[in-house]
Design an enzyme around this catalytic site. Structure first.
Site, mmCIF file in Angstrom:
data_model
loop_
_atom_site.group_PDB
_atom_site.id
_atom_site.type_symbol
_atom_site.label_atom_id
_atom_site.label_comp_id
_atom_site.label_asym_id
_atom_site.label_seq_id
_atom_site.Cartn_x
_atom_site.Cartn_y
_atom_site.Cartn_z
ATOM 1 N N TYR A 52 0.848 -1.195 0.000
ATOM 2 C CA TYR A 52 0.000 0.000 0.000
ATOM 3 C C TYR A 52 0.893 1.259 0.000
ATOM 4 C CZ TYR A 52 -2.939 3.674 1.885
ATOM 5 O OH TYR A 52 -3.583 4.863 2.081
ATOM 6 N N ASP A 104 -0.026 -7.252 6.577
ATOM 7 C CA ASP A 104 -1.222 -6.422 6.426
ATOM 8 C C ASP A 104 -2.301 -7.313 5.818
ATOM 9 O OD1 ASP A 104 -3.235 -4.710 5.450
ATOM 10 O OD2 ASP A 104 -1.835 -3.043 5.222
HETATM 11 N N1 PLP Z 1 -3.294 -1.018 4.349
HETATM 12 C C1 PLP Z 1 -3.972 -1.183 3.195
HETATM 13 C C2 PLP Z 1 -3.838 -2.473 2.453
HETATM 14 C C3 PLP Z 1 -4.771 -0.156 2.693
HETATM 15 O O1 PLP Z 1 -5.433 -0.324 1.530
HETATM 16 C C4 PLP Z 1 -4.854 1.067 3.417
HETATM 17 C C5 PLP Z 1 -5.667 2.185 2.926
HETATM 18 O O2 PLP Z 1 -6.183 2.179 1.828
HETATM 19 C C6 PLP Z 1 -4.128 1.190 4.611
HETATM 20 C C7 PLP Z 1 -3.373 0.129 5.054
HETATM 21 C C8 PLP Z 1 -4.175 2.473 5.419
HETATM 22 O O3 PLP Z 1 -5.366 2.505 6.126
HETATM 23 P P1 PLP Z 1 -6.052 3.875 6.644
HETATM 24 O O4 PLP Z 1 -6.482 4.637 5.429
HETATM 25 O O5 PLP Z 1 -7.184 3.373 7.496
HETATM 26 O O6 PLP Z 1 -5.029 4.610 7.420
#
Ligand code: PLP
Length: 398
Positions: free
Chosen positions: A114, A186
């Site tokens: 991400y 993740d």
């Molecule tokens: N991890 C992944 C795979 C994501 O798609 C995202 C956001 O799109 C995040 C982390 C970050 O999350 P947040 O927007 O809730 O901070």
């Protein structure tokens, strides 16, 4: 001033209402404990409340009953010893990385993470003296070759965005076992319903709860789940220093979302597979990226790693390239043109003209994204209505 509350003046009564006693029964709905401060009769008990993430509640940044209920719920779903809920997915990711890393440490990370996570790793390398080696995510041998004496952390995503590649979690995590490396995954795209990375050797699982866990587009939250109470304590200490704590109402909304997570995930997966199958047969579509399709490069791995479905996100390449992508994105009606994913409503994104618009066609290709690639976060609407919408948009993009 008397100690009998009934004799207090209006000013004192107004600020000290008697808090209702619910000890005789148990609320079925989770109560929202909005207050950020808790009082004690015994000074030693108050001192003990600062001891760790499982201690009594004293101050909201260190712990809150509604937030702890969310943490316990997600820890149960992921099979962890404990969890930490944060104000966003990035809050959880930053808390984990900054709690565990120091200058001179080395990180092995998947290349297709991400964007926000990539930005933090870039910062850690540039400003904090942490070395990062990027790997493809499908080769345990590549991870083994990247290992160094100062390697502290391996960072992976179960399903990547937007190309939906599936990481070989058991193989990659086994490659660093017994080396003291902390495996962080993740699991936002898969959710614990499809995959539990701790069962495959991970030490920490992080989520953007903003996505499937919340599920309704109305929360911004994150969760980190830990294999051991020791890891939880280390990250809790750092997260409370960072101020990454989630507020009780957001935690409550996320808990409310969690109650229907299994139903929603099943429906997201069924709808995504139905759309992916129909898209793959459409003449305007050059390729579909969805691990549920037999032609996907990770289909066989996904069959072993993911239980009960292949996720709710798919991508496809329009034969007409960038212009077709733009035309398609402007033509959808039931689906909405929007970033984010994992909610009940179907969202469509054309990365080349939005999230990745600064990249040239060549840079896009290197990231595995085509100029005509469309990402869809498939919602829980009726699949025939969704297909009718995509079909009319495809004709306009044709
Ligand atoms: N991890 C992944 C795979 C994501 O798609 C995202 C956001 O799109 C995040 C982390 C970050 O999350 P947040 O927007 O809730 O901070």
């Amino acid at each position: 001033m008397t100690s009998d509350p009934r004799a207090w003046h209006a000013e004192s009564k107004a600020v000290h209402p008697p808090v209702a006693d619910v000890s005789g029964s148990r609320p079925l709905g989770v109560p929202i404990h909005q207050g950020h401060v808790f009082s004690f009769e015994d000074p030693d008990a108050l001192a003990d409340a600062f001891a760790g993430p499982a201690a009594a509640f004293a101050y909201g940044r260190l712990g809150n009953p509604t937030v702890r209920t969310l943490e316990q719920a997600v820890a149960e779903l992921e099979g962890g010893a404990g969890a930490l809920a944060t104000a966003s997915g990035m809050g959880a990711i930053n808390a984990v990385l900054f709690a565990l890393l120091r200058s001179g440490d080395h990180v092995i990370a998947q290349r297709s993470l991400y964007g926000g996570t990539m930005a933090v790793l870039g910062d850690l390398a540039e400003r904090w003296g942490v070395e990062v080696t990027y790997v493809a995510g499908d080769s345990a041998a590549e991870v083994r070759a990247a290992l160094r004496p100062n390697t502290r952390l391996l960072y992976l995503e179960t399903i990547s965005n937007p190309t939906t590649r599936v990481a070989d979690l058991p193989g990659l995590l086994a490659a660093v076992r017994y080396s003291g490396v902390v495996g962080v995954v993740d699991n936002t795209f898969a959710t614990p319903l499809l995959c539990r990375p701790l069962d495959h050797g991970a030490d920490i699982v992080v989520h953007s709860a903003t996505k499937y866990l919340g599920g309704h587009g109305d929360v911004l939250a994150g969760v980190a789940v830990f294999r051991s109470a020791e890891l939880q304590h280390t990250v809790w200490e750092h997260a409370s220093e960072l101020g990454a704590t989630v507020d009780p109402f957001t935690a409550w909304l996320t808990l409310r979302g969690l109650q229907t997570l299994p139903l929603r995930v099943r429906r997201h997966c069924e709808n995504a597979l139905a759309l992916a199958t129909r898209l793959a047969a459409h003449p305007a579509v050059a390729a579909v990226h969805y691990p549920g399709l037999p032609q996907h490069p990770d289909h066989e791995l996904a069959g072993r790693l993911l239980a009960g479905g292949h996720g709710g996100v798919l991508a496809f390449d329009l034969a007409g390239g960038r212009e077709a992508g733009h035309a398609f994105a402007s033509a959808v009606r039931l689906a909405s043109l929007a970033p984010s994913l994992g909610g009940v409503q179907t969202l469509v994104l054309h990365p080349a003209s939005t999230s990745h618009r600064r990249l040239t066609d060549e840079q896009l290709r290197a990231a595995g994204i085509g100029a005509g690639t469309i990402r869809i976060s498939v919602g829980i609407e009726h699949p025939d209505d969704l297909w009718a919408d995509l079909d009319q948009a495809l004709r306009k993009a044709g």
